[in-house]
Structures are given as structure tokens and as C-alpha cells.
Design an enzyme around this catalytic site. Structure first.
Site, short mmCIF file in Angstrom:
data_model
loop_
_atom_site.label_atom_id
_atom_site.label_comp_id
_atom_site.label_asym_id
_atom_site.label_seq_id
_atom_site.Cartn_x
_atom_site.Cartn_y
_atom_site.Cartn_z
N GLU A 228 20.45 -30.15 -47.35
CA GLU A 228 19.52 -30.22 -46.22
C GLU A 228 19.90 -29.08 -45.29
OE1 GLU A 228 17.02 -32.05 -46.08
OE2 GLU A 228 17.40 -33.84 -47.31
N CYS A 262 17.41 -28.95 -37.09
CA CYS A 262 16.74 -28.21 -38.16
C CYS A 262 15.24 -28.49 -38.16
CB CYS A 262 17.36 -28.55 -39.51
SG CYS A 262 17.33 -30.31 -39.92
#
Length: 451
Positions: A228, A262
Site C-alpha cells: 500500500e 496517501c
């Protein structure tokens, strides 16, 4: 080697941690292996009950854990509490759904009986970041441990207090010893850990550079990895959007956690008909966000987690301005604190467009058509998520296939939810966390065939 935990708001040393020696590290790996042999045999209902306990431990100690998050990485205290409570939710979710997720899947074939049986794989190493120091860990740990695996956590060096507290949560919840262990090690020990036969898989949430390095090591040793990584999410606003509601959503999408996420909206791609109104109202909203001590209840913007992170954001701001971006608000830095900043006239070729900006920087981009908006959205090496704001839901749904990202949100900021799979495409990584998908990442889906 000693590793210091430093409060980014005032620069004070919170604690000092001593790195594990090679001998101590491999002793922990051995303990992990032994713990797995026992843990995998614990009935699923009991494992799920213990995970439910972990959720309650989090709720019972929310103030203690939230304070640790805020002190170590500067997140406003209200957001830290919300993070801890979200961790409790993910524990509950897997405790309640594991039995259904792990049930045998019957498949009709020529066999008398054929089905898919799910089994744990062993020790999973988690390499986790500082920006959501509890949530990133629990969204890995809840499904992975409930499935019967054991976990090793290599946390970011500036949140080792959080790492120890998380290990404490599982102990307080009644998990057997060594089922979940926090490793106080520097990044230079990661390869030694991954190459050890005890470790069966690796999950990493972090930078593109870190993900690439871990993927190479994992690939060399033929071990599964889940990545991720970063993102540069587009937040697309059509002419027919409710601007007041959209601005409120946009403020959270960009400024939550001081922009250190993110999945934060980073590129605001706005139709020219609403560009001026959106920018004006967004700017007003940013000005009203209170900056200050993250331990104070009313603070919305604290420091970045480290001074070097603020330095990097400042470089991106100044480089973008030199290339023609217009400074609308902010732009200054003081140590680890970076003013919430808005840039207008942002175009491809500028760091504010091309790179991931990990902090309170909003890039405003003007477009003439919906097609141009999606073209610019796709003009990124990242592929985590996209938001589209409009009153025409049906038309927005027609564009789901126009983006290659892992998420497509309409009239809402991109966010993670235990009930939905989460993950990206392109340089944003691979694999999925959360929902049933997250539990399936680290199980052996074994085909059983009876003639």
C-alpha cells in the site's frame, strides 16, 4: 543502537528505545514460529472472541493511545481518538465476519465433492508507517491474526511508543504470548527478517521507494508481498456540484492529519465554471482551520511528523511556484510546521501535480471539459483513488471505467472502511486490505477434491 522518539511540536525527546541485537531479533522470530503452531489450532470462535476483546481494550484506553499518537507524530488529538476508535471497529468487524469469510467454498465439479479450504500461512511481517500509527497496523492485524496467522511489526522509527502500545493491546486482550510482537529494529534489518524461512509473507504501507525495495527482497525469496504505497488523488468537481457541501468535503479530504495521508485529495481538478467560487470558499475554509498545539481540542492543523517532511513539502511548493504556479495562501515553513498552502494555475510538469505532496498543500487545476478532467486525473504514476463531485450521480457512474485507480468515490472523500476492499494500482501498490479480500491475502486457499 538507540532510537529516539521526538515530539514534532516542541522537539522534546519522549523516549529512547534500544534496537534489538541480531541474537534478540532471531529469538523473536523463533518465538513467532512456536506461537503459530499453537495459535493455528485455537478454534476460530476463540480467536474471534479475543479479537473482539482487542476492540474493547482500544475503547477502554482510547485517551492513553490517542495521546501517544499525538505526542509522537503530531496528529490533532480529536483525530487521534477517532483513529483508535476506528481500530476498535476493524477488530469488531473481523471478529463478527471471520467465520463466514473462512468457511469452505463448495464448488460443483465432476468430483463427488470439491471445495476451497482456507488455512493460515504462518508468520507475516508488517512494515508500517507513522502517519496513521494505530490504524495501519490494525487493518493488517485484525484479519491476519483472526485467520490464525501470527504477526511481527516493524514500525516507523518515530512511532515506536505506538508500536509498544499496540503489542500491549493484544496482551491485555488475552492473546497468547508471541502471537503479535513489536520489533524495535532499524530498516537495515528488514532484509534479514524477510529472508528468514519463518517469515512467510510481507505487508508494507509506505513510500514508493520502500515498497520497491521490499518487493525486490520478497521476490528474491519467493514470498508474497502486499504493498500500500503513495497516492496523488484527484478531486474532480463538475459544474453542477453543490459547492458548499463539496468544499466542506474537500477541506477534510486535503487537511485531515495535516494532509499526511496517501488517500488525501491532492489535485483539485475543477471545471472552469465553478473554479473561482470553489477556490474562494476553499481558501476561506482553510484560513478558519486553527493551527497550534495538537494536544489542544480545537487544533485542526499541527506540525508535520518530522522537520525533514516539512522541508520536502517546502521544496515542492517553491519549485511549483518557479514553474508558474500561483501562491494563493500560505507557503511558509517553520521547523516541522508548514502553513496550509494553496496553489493555483497548477499544471503537469510541476511537483504539485506530478509528485505526491505529503502535507497541507492543495493544488488547484482548471479544466474546460469532463473528459479533460479525467485525462488529467489519469496523468499520474499513482492510482489510489478519485473523487467526483456532482449532482448527476448516474452520469458520474458512467465514468467509473474512465479511471484506473483502486477506488472511485462520488460526492465523498476517498477513505478506508473495514467493509470495503482497499488498495491501489500503478505505483500505488498491489493487493487489497480490509473486507473479505483483506483476510484472503494471507491464507492458503487450498483446493480439496474427492473422487
Amino acid at each position: 543502537m538507540e532510537i529516539k522518539s521526538i515530539n514534532p511540536y516542541n522537539g522534546k525527546v519522549l523516549n529512547t528505545y534500544t534496537e534489538l541485537s541480531d541474537k534478540q531479533l532471531f529469538q523473536k522470530l523463533e518465538k513467532s514460529s512456536k506461537a503459530f503452531e499453537k495459535w493455528r489450532k485455537v478454534p476460530l470462535k476463540e480467536r474471534a472472541s479475543l479479537m473482539k476483546n482487542a476492540g474493547q481494550v482500544l475503547r477502554d484506553n482510547v485517551e492513553e493511545y490517542a495521546k501517544m499518537i499525538t505526542l509522537e507524530m503530531g496528529k490533532p488529538i480529536k483525530e487521534s481518538r477517532a483513529e483508535v476508535n476506528k481500530c476498535a471497529w476493524v477488530c469488531d468487524y473481523y471478529a463478527e465476519n471471520a467465520e463466514a469469510f473462512l468457511a469452505d467454498e463448495m464448488i460443483k465439479t465432476d468430483a463427488q465433492k470439491s471445495f476451497v479450504h482456507k488455512e493460515p500461512i504462518g508468520t507475516v511481517l508488517a512494515i508500517m508507517p507513522w502517519n496513521f500509527p494505530f490504524w495501519q497496523v490494525f487493518r493488517f492485524a485484525a484479519p491476519t491474526l483472526t485467520a490464525g496467522n501470527v504477526g511481527l511489526l516493524k514500525h516507523a522509527s518515530n512511532v515506536l511508543g505506538c508500536s509498544k502500545k499496540i503489542e500491549e493491546v493484544f496482551k491485555k486482550a488475552g492473546f497468547p504470548k508471541d502471537v503479535f510482537q513489536s520489533l524495535i529494529v532499524n530498516h537495515d534489518k528488514i532484509e534479514k527478517i524477510i529472508e528468514n524461512d519463518i517469515v512467510k509473507a510481507v505487508t508494507l504501507t509506505g513510500s514508493e521507494k520502500a515498497g520497491s525495495a521490499v518487493a525486490q527482497i520478497s521476490g528474491k525469496h519467493i514470498k508474497k508481498s502486499l504493498l500500500e504505497l503513495g497516492g496523488s488523488n484527484a478531486f474532480i468537481v463538475w459544474d453542477d456540484a453543490d459547492i458548499d457541501k463539496t468544499v466542506a468535503t474537500a477541506l477534510t479530504a486535503r487537511m485531515l492529519n495535516c494532509g499526511q495521508s496517501c488517500i488525501a485529495a491532492k489535485r483539485f481538478i475543477l471545471m472552469e465554471g465553478i473554479y473561482d467560487e470553489f477556490v474562494e470558499k476553499f481558501t476561506k475554509g482553510v484560513i478558519e482551520l486553527k493551527s497550534g498545539d495538537p494536544m489542544e481540542e480545537e487544533t485542526k492543523i499541527g506540525p508535520l511528523a518530522r522537520e525533514d517532511l516539512a522541508d520536502e513539502l517546502q521544496k515542492q511548493v517553491q519549485a511549483s511556484i518557479k514553474k508558474g504556479a500561483k501562491l494563493i495562501l500560505g507557503g511558509k515553513q517553520n521547523g516541522a510546521y508548514h502553513e496550509p498552502t494553496i496553489l493555483g494555475n497548477v499544471k503537469p510538469g510541476m511537483p504539485a501535480f506530478d509528485e505526491e505532496t505529503f502535507g497541507p498543500l492543495a493544488a488547484m487545476i482548471k479544466v474546460k471539459t469532463i473528459e479533460e478532467a479525467f485525462r488529467l486525473s489519469e496523468q499520474s504514476k499513482f492510482g489510489l483513488g478519485v473523487t467526483v463531485c456532482t449532482s448527476n450521480i448516474e452520469k458520474a457512474l458512467e465514468y467509473v471505467g474512465a479511471v484506473s485507480d483502486g477506488a472511485y468515490f462520488i460526492n465523498e472523500l476517498v477513505k478506508s472502511d473495514p467493509r470495503l476492499p482497499f488498495g491501489g494500482q500503478k505505483r500505488s501498490g498491489y493487493g487489497r486490505e480490509l473486507a473479505k479480500d483483506g483476510m484472503m491475502e494471507f491464507v492458503n486457499r487450498k483446493t480439496v477434491y474427492v473422487k
